[in-house]
Write an enzyme that holds these catalytic residues in place. Structure first.
Site, mmCIF file in Angstrom:
data_model
loop_
_atom_site.group_PDB
_atom_site.id
_atom_site.type_symbol
_atom_site.label_atom_id
_atom_site.label_comp_id
_atom_site.label_asym_id
_atom_site.label_seq_id
_atom_site.Cartn_x
_atom_site.Cartn_y
_atom_site.Cartn_z
ATOM 1 N N ARG A 1 0.021 26.600 120.015
ATOM 2 C CA ARG A 1 0.302 25.429 119.164
ATOM 3 C C ARG A 1 -0.528 24.242 119.641
ATOM 4 N NH1 ARG A 1 4.243 22.507 120.561
ATOM 5 N NH2 ARG A 1 5.828 24.112 120.772
ATOM 6 N N LYS B 1 -9.959 25.167 100.178
ATOM 7 C CA LYS B 1 -10.844 25.061 99.010
ATOM 8 C C LYS B 1 -12.291 25.393 99.395
ATOM 9 C CE LYS B 1 -7.165 23.696 96.803
ATOM 10 N NZ LYS B 1 -6.028 23.996 97.652
ATOM 11 N N TYR C 1 -4.127 14.746 93.944
ATOM 12 C CA TYR C 1 -3.506 16.070 93.823
ATOM 13 C C TYR C 1 -1.978 15.880 93.721
ATOM 14 C CZ TYR C 1 -1.459 20.445 95.418
ATOM 15 O OH TYR C 1 -0.672 21.557 95.537
ATOM 16 N N ASP D 1 -9.452 11.804 101.375
ATOM 17 C CA ASP D 1 -9.347 13.240 101.117
ATOM 18 C C ASP D 1 -10.658 13.672 100.468
ATOM 19 O OD1 ASP D 1 -8.912 15.757 99.976
ATOM 20 O OD2 ASP D 1 -6.784 15.383 99.647
HETATM 21 O O1 P1T Z 1 -2.883 23.441 99.232
HETATM 22 P P1 P1T Z 1 -3.212 22.702 100.480
HETATM 23 O O2 P1T Z 1 -4.163 23.416 101.367
HETATM 24 O O3 P1T Z 1 -2.003 22.205 101.202
HETATM 25 O O4 P1T Z 1 -4.047 21.403 100.037
HETATM 26 C C1 P1T Z 1 -3.466 20.324 99.383
HETATM 27 C C2 P1T Z 1 -4.528 19.542 98.659
HETATM 28 C C3 P1T Z 1 -4.978 18.370 99.227
HETATM 29 N N1 P1T Z 1 -5.939 17.629 98.607
HETATM 30 C C4 P1T Z 1 -6.486 18.015 97.442
HETATM 31 C C5 P1T Z 1 -7.523 17.155 96.804
HETATM 32 C C6 P1T Z 1 -6.071 19.197 96.840
HETATM 33 O O5 P1T Z 1 -6.636 19.544 95.682
HETATM 34 C C7 P1T Z 1 -5.064 19.982 97.453
HETATM 35 C C8 P1T Z 1 -4.560 21.241 96.846
HETATM 36 N N2 P1T Z 1 -4.898 21.434 95.509
HETATM 37 C C9 P1T Z 1 -4.557 22.496 94.747
HETATM 38 C C10 P1T Z 1 -3.814 23.510 95.187
HETATM 39 C C11 P1T Z 1 -5.055 22.447 93.361
HETATM 40 O O6 P1T Z 1 -5.043 23.477 92.652
HETATM 41 O O7 P1T Z 1 -5.478 21.365 92.935
#
Ligand code: P1T
Length: 391
Positions: A46, A195, A98, A170
């Site tokens: 961790r 992503k 998001y 972000d």
């Molecule tokens: O899903 P996660 O890895 O927790 O990421 C969150 C997140 C944060 N910032 C942006 C700009 C994002 O697009 C996302 C997650 N987005 C999707 C799952 C989507 O389909 O838009």
């Protein structure tokens, strides 16, 4: 070293114990100590794991940052950064984000006495107006999800600095290949590595990167204290993905430019949101602060929800799915999918409407992608035909 060389080599030297060329998956929760308190830099996974360290080093380098920290998801990265705040603090944030980030702000961190003020992020002055003596953080997402709007990172960071407020960006949609917020004045960059950075739709992960020793120390403390860390195998998968980030991003963009132009000329389409189009209201800003326009497009179709539903259910190559940034193309309906939990009035104000469709453009042959969209748009108004086309 240039970006694509760093993506393959930074932090990724041969394994010191075995010479393995590719970073091993240190699939261990704990590390045997030679004596009490005597260890080789790792005591518990961790707190730190060698596979994760390599990924953290590589990602920091790609953002032109000194320090990287990895998390179990993008939202875990955001949550851990928000731990820098205390009850009574305020955050000014762009309003197009998001949906999961909005949910985290409104339904989790608001409960701990943190106030979030949403502004139209396309005008830097809007941030300045809302900063109070209690504001500790400006939060930006640019380009935004799902409307592909932009915030001027440099201009807003100057406001943040003049008011002694931290700024986090972000950078998920652009990826570090196309945009480097730390170079433009941000204090922290956050990613959903799920992503583009991973790029193969097989991992959930996140990262935070900073140049500040102080912020690094604090976020690292919360990374361990909160514990939302990625496992060694997931870290390894992201590391494997990141090696091809540059080449993938160029192809995502090449395809997206052609598809955006195709959509813009289509009679069934009302409006296309893509920063690479001359018609995008912030095309000039995109050219200034990004080195490419990315692979995300959203568009409004003429008609309403039913018309949008027909289209998203009619594609054969574009998979109807949440997420983005993978090699395969995806199609989604933000109102019912990624942004379902964003309050309706918030969506109405922004224009996240029933007829909005979002595309994550993959790296397939663009002619196949255009053919697929063309047939889906062609049957969009005819009930039943859409399903026929799928079979
Ligand atoms: O899903 P996660 O890895 O927790 O990421 C969150 C997140 C944060 N910032 C942006 C700009 C994002 O697009 C996302 C997650 N987005 C999707 C799952 C989507 O389909 O838009």
């Amino acid at each position: 070293m240039e970006f694509e060389t760093r993506a393959i080599h930074m932090g990724q030297e041969a394994d010191p114990t075995t010479g393995a060329t590719i970073t091993p998956i240190y699939q261990t929760s704990t590390f045997t100590q030679e004596g009490l308190g005597k260890h080789k830099g790792y005591d518990y996974s961790r707190s730190g794991n060698p596979t994760r360290t390599v990924l953290e080093t590589a990602l920091a380098s790609l953002e032109n940052g000194k320090h990287g920290l990895c998390f179990a998801s993008g939202l875990a990265a955001t949550s851990t950064v928000l731990c820098l705040l205390k009850s009574g603090d305020e955050v000014v944030t762009g309003n197009d984000l998001y949906g999961g980030t909005v949910r985290l702000f409104n339904k989790v961190f608001s409960n701990f006495g943190i106030k979030f003020t949403y502004v139209d992020g396309t005008d830097p002055k809007n941030f300045e107006k809302e900063i109070t003596g209690k504001t500790k953080l400006i939060w930006l997402e640019t380009p935004t999800n799902p409307l592909l709007r932009l915030s001027d990172i440099k201009a807003i960071s100057q406001i943040a600095k003049s008011k002694n407020v931290m700024m986090a960006v972000d950078n998920t949609f652009a990826s570090p290949y196309f945009q480097k917020p730390l170079d433009l004045g941000a204090d922290i960059v956050v990613h959903s590595t799920t992503k583009y950075i991973n790029g193969h739709s097989d991992v959930i992960g996140g990262a935070a990167i900073t140049n500040s020793e102080e912020l690094y120390k604090q976020i690292k403390f919360y990374q361990n204290a909160v514990g939302a860390v990625p496992g060694a195998f997931d870290s390894w998968l992201v590391l494997r993905g990141v090696k091809t980030l540059g080449i993938r991003m160029r192809k995502h963009e090449e395809n997206a430019l052609k598809i955006a132009a195709f959509l813009e000329g289509h009679k069934k389409i009302k409006r296309v949101n893509y920063p690479g189009l001359k018609s995008h209201p912030q095309h000039e800003l995109a050219k200034k602060q990004m080195s490419g326009f990315g692979g995300m497009i959203s568009f409004e179709v003429h008609g309403g929800k039913e018309d949008a539903k027909h289209i998203v259910e009619s594609t054969k190559l574009f998979a109807l799915a949440e997420s983005l940034g993978g090699v395969e193309s995806l199609i989604g309906h933000p109102v019912t999918m990624t942004h379902a939990e964003v309050p309706q009035e918030h969506k109405d104000k922004l224009g996240i409407s029933d007829n909005l469709i979002r595309l994550s453009i993959g790296i397939e042959d663009v002619n196949d992608l255009i053919k697929d969209l063309d047939q889906a748009l062609g049957v969009s108004n005819v009930r039943g035909k859409a399903l026929e086309a799928r079979c």
